[in-house]
Design an enzyme around this catalytic site. Sequence first.
Site, PDB file in Angstrom:
ATOM      1  N   GLY A 468       0.831  -1.202   0.000  1.00  0.00           N
ATOM      2  CA  GLY A 468       0.000   0.000   0.000  1.00  0.00           C
ATOM      3  C   GLY A 468       0.860   1.244   0.000  1.00  0.00           C
ATOM      4  N   ILE A 615      11.459  13.459  -1.889  1.00  0.00           N
ATOM      5  CA  ILE A 615      10.143  12.820  -1.926  1.00  0.00           C
ATOM      6  C   ILE A 615       9.949  12.284  -3.348  1.00  0.00           C
ATOM      7  CG2 ILE A 615       7.655  13.163  -1.633  1.00  0.00           C
ATOM      8  CD1 ILE A 615       9.314  13.307   0.992  1.00  0.00           C
ATOM      9  N   LEU A 616       9.890  10.967  -3.468  1.00  0.00           N
ATOM     10  CA  LEU A 616       9.890  10.342  -4.790  1.00  0.00           C
ATOM     11  C   LEU A 616       8.559  10.523  -5.508  1.00  0.00           C
ATOM     12  CD1 LEU A 616      11.721   7.113  -3.626  1.00  0.00           C
ATOM     13  CD2 LEU A 616      12.737   9.029  -4.875  1.00  0.00           C
ATOM     14  N   GLY A 690       7.118   6.303   5.617  1.00  0.00           N
ATOM     15  CA  GLY A 690       5.915   5.554   5.998  1.00  0.00           C
ATOM     16  C   GLY A 690       5.590   5.584   7.475  1.00  0.00           C
ATOM     17  N   GLU A 691       6.575   5.871   8.291  1.00  0.00           N
ATOM     18  CA  GLU A 691       6.338   5.783   9.733  1.00  0.00           C
ATOM     19  C   GLU A 691       6.480   7.113  10.446  1.00  0.00           C
ATOM     20  OE1 GLU A 691       7.880   1.314  10.656  1.00  0.00           O
ATOM     21  OE2 GLU A 691       9.393   2.776  10.158  1.00  0.00           O
TER      22      GLU A 691
END
Lengths: 728, 174
Positions: A468, A615-616, A690-691
Amino acid sequence: MTLDLKLDAPDEANRADDLVQGVLGHENERPDGLSKAIGAATYAAEPRPDGLLHGFLVRAPGIGAVSCSNANSVREMEGVRLVLRDPRMIRNAAQGAANEAPVQGVDRAEYVGQPVALVVADSFEQARHAAQALEVEVETDDAPVDPEAVTAEKPDGRQTAQGDLDAARRDAAHVLDRTYTTSSMVSAAMEPHAATAEWDGTRLVLRGSLQMLKYNRNELADSLGIAPENVRILAPYVGGGFGSKLGISAECVAAALAAIELGRPIRVVQHRRQVFEMNTRRSETRQRIRLAADRQGRLTALEHEALVSNLPDETFAEPVLQGSHFAYAAPNRALRMHVARIHRPAAGSVRAPGEAVGVTAFEVAMDELAVATGIDPVELRLRNIPDKDPEAGIPFSSHRLKAALSEGARRFGWADRPSPPRQRREGEWWIGTGMAAAFRVNAIMEAQARILLTGDRAVVETDMTDIGTGSYAIFQQIAAELLGLPLERVKVRLGDTELPPGSGSGGSFGAASTGTAVWMAGMDLRRQIARALACDEADLTLKDGTIIRGNTRRSLAEAFDGTVLTGDGHVQPGDAQQKVRQATFGAHFAEVAVSDVTGEIRMRRMHGSFAAGRILNPRTARSQCHGGMIWGIGMALTEAVTHDRRDGHMVNRDFAEYHLPVNADVPPLDVHFIEERDPWAGPLQAKGIGELGICGAGAAILNAVHHACGARLRDFPATPDRVLAALV
Amino acid sequence: MKLSFAVNGRKQSLDLDPRVTLLDALRDHVGLSGSKKGCDHGQCGACTVLVNGRRINACLSLAVMHEGDEVTTVEGLARDGPSALQAAFVEHDGMQCGYCTPGQICSATAMLEEVAAGWPSHVSADLTSKVELTQDELRERMSGNLCRCSCYPGINAAIGQVATEVPAEEETAD
Ligand code: FES
Ligand code: FES
């Protein structure tokens, strides 16, 4: 030949900013999005091979020696093929990157809810019915289940101390000594743990719901006692993980054993209530935080002591102190980790293990210090930013906390905030705002990837998963950028152990680690193209399927005339981790309303400013940040596993009783990315995102509650009963 | 037990164990796995499908209760190409892992009909006036569909775009 990279030194070349396709760093849609939206993406329980049988796991209702006296009569029930009680079945899910079997066995239950049998039948309904009919007897022993009631272990290497804390406290203008608690929590991914296993007599093929396939393959092979080469795992779509699918789980091993025994394909899906118990929870914590500061609010002493728990023989201990090692400067410091060995269900990684709870409690303490010193909470943090790692003395690879705090404060409108609490009231509601800093360690893991280039079409291949997080999207972007291809010309194949082993998804390292391997594979191809054209790779401009050199243009397709070029990339961690301290930083701001009639807290709005290197893909990165912030809402307000005091079992093991944030709980969220290029993060200069969004988010909320109504909540979650009691 | 019903406009005749839920009938017997099973307990909404146009949790309903019914699943919504909501979910990143997504989209499809038909919700000011799909109404009406990836901002932006009357309250992208 594989292009290798070992991260030993900073990469200042900054090639990613010179490439011209213009897709890296852009807001592209997920290439897998449409298949998910139309129901075409298939998950682990969804293949239906011929002859499929269904298994249902059976749980232990107590702790102690287990027997199943009516197994023979259950075997006679309609449709039943097998009642499996095999010593190779696993006690609980493997820890992340375990790479070997977790504790195995079904003769003794170490916690309530441990899987002790699998019933296999022709249909799901028959299997479930027979599983319910199986009587599991437990000779209950009184194993300890309360972390406060046992003598905790003090693991070596997890106790650090520097300076003279007593003297610092004696000389301080302000001291603070507080204890905070957080509850057991669960990942609660929406897709239950599931496996479909097929055995052809030699080889096992398992469709699983797993995050880290190269490790999972070894864990599964080791559990079964077969060679890893004979195990193939497929996980092209995973319905969320958040740590709970890092290691293999009970249904993988049980399904494989049954498939081997019966020679038929088996599907086993954990029931939602089993998902709560059989996988790993986030440990409850008790954290004592002691701070000393001078008149200007500069920390002179910092102490953080944590008590967490786990089952016997589990090496994982919630790394609560991880963020405290580097978050703030303080010459005198002590960090102490205590682990209680108890028989609650196993503890393991849940989104941002460590900082999710550790930073959150610490940031409430910082708010208390801000109130005590009369210094604005943003200013207090700014005054305590270390100029190098406060323990190891090494420099930071890049440190953007100041920018995140200042920019976040500006965007949120922090300057308008009255500093004393209880200033704004609307009817029964007190309104207030609060903030917290965010910290999360950053790591790169070993990863490999391959790109096959045929004319102007490329296929990226790695066993990496997309749970996700957006792996499909960003690998497509990285490959397209390097090879100068429009996005739709790049396909991404993931989630198959036959493909080159990526890092797996976990610890926020997936994008940067496997992304860098994809980058290296793309670079390998660029070099091959350059070699064929007898030029330097750096002089090669690739755009829209065209090779541009000086004023000559040639299409890739015609230059290579259908030959397949293979690029291989490999990245591994190196000395960088010893030379610099690398982390991601951010700032959370929240506005809440607190009812002083019911004790209910409603979120009004939240802002997060985050620095995580390049930031990809801002669209998928923003979704990750939303996820983290909303998890912060859950942690602050509603999420808590209640353990029974007698046997430690999870009382509220379903979604009716364990309260995840729902749509109505979530206010408008604003996310801002701080511009950053971290050269120590390799050629992509990207770090994990993500965290970070969960680390400290709950603290901003509870600090806002204090500002709203004056109630200081130190026990998470702040349920209405606790709020009312603190309101008086 | 023998049963026939229509799924996405096609007649299905099945012979099922009476314990089979509508959800398992769709996933395992009709072969449409778009509808997801998150809890099998009516607590998550991942299994939401439309039965005679209304949204229900397919896990809470036995297949044999649906003789003669018209069932629409997420695959059915895409029969003539992705529906406006399906396209908007992709555009607004209203998904991460995608497991709750079919349920969200089926639920939103029916929810917009409920609003058009004037059904009040828990947050409506009164029971009879015309329903305005404010952000509060939208959030309330979509709260039966859990998303652990927590894509609510994207989900709401997607639904908001399709139901044009919703005042935009979407965050600013930067
Ligand atoms: S699967 Fe039906 S509501 Fe969760
Ligand atoms: S997208 Fe993963 S649960 Fe909603």
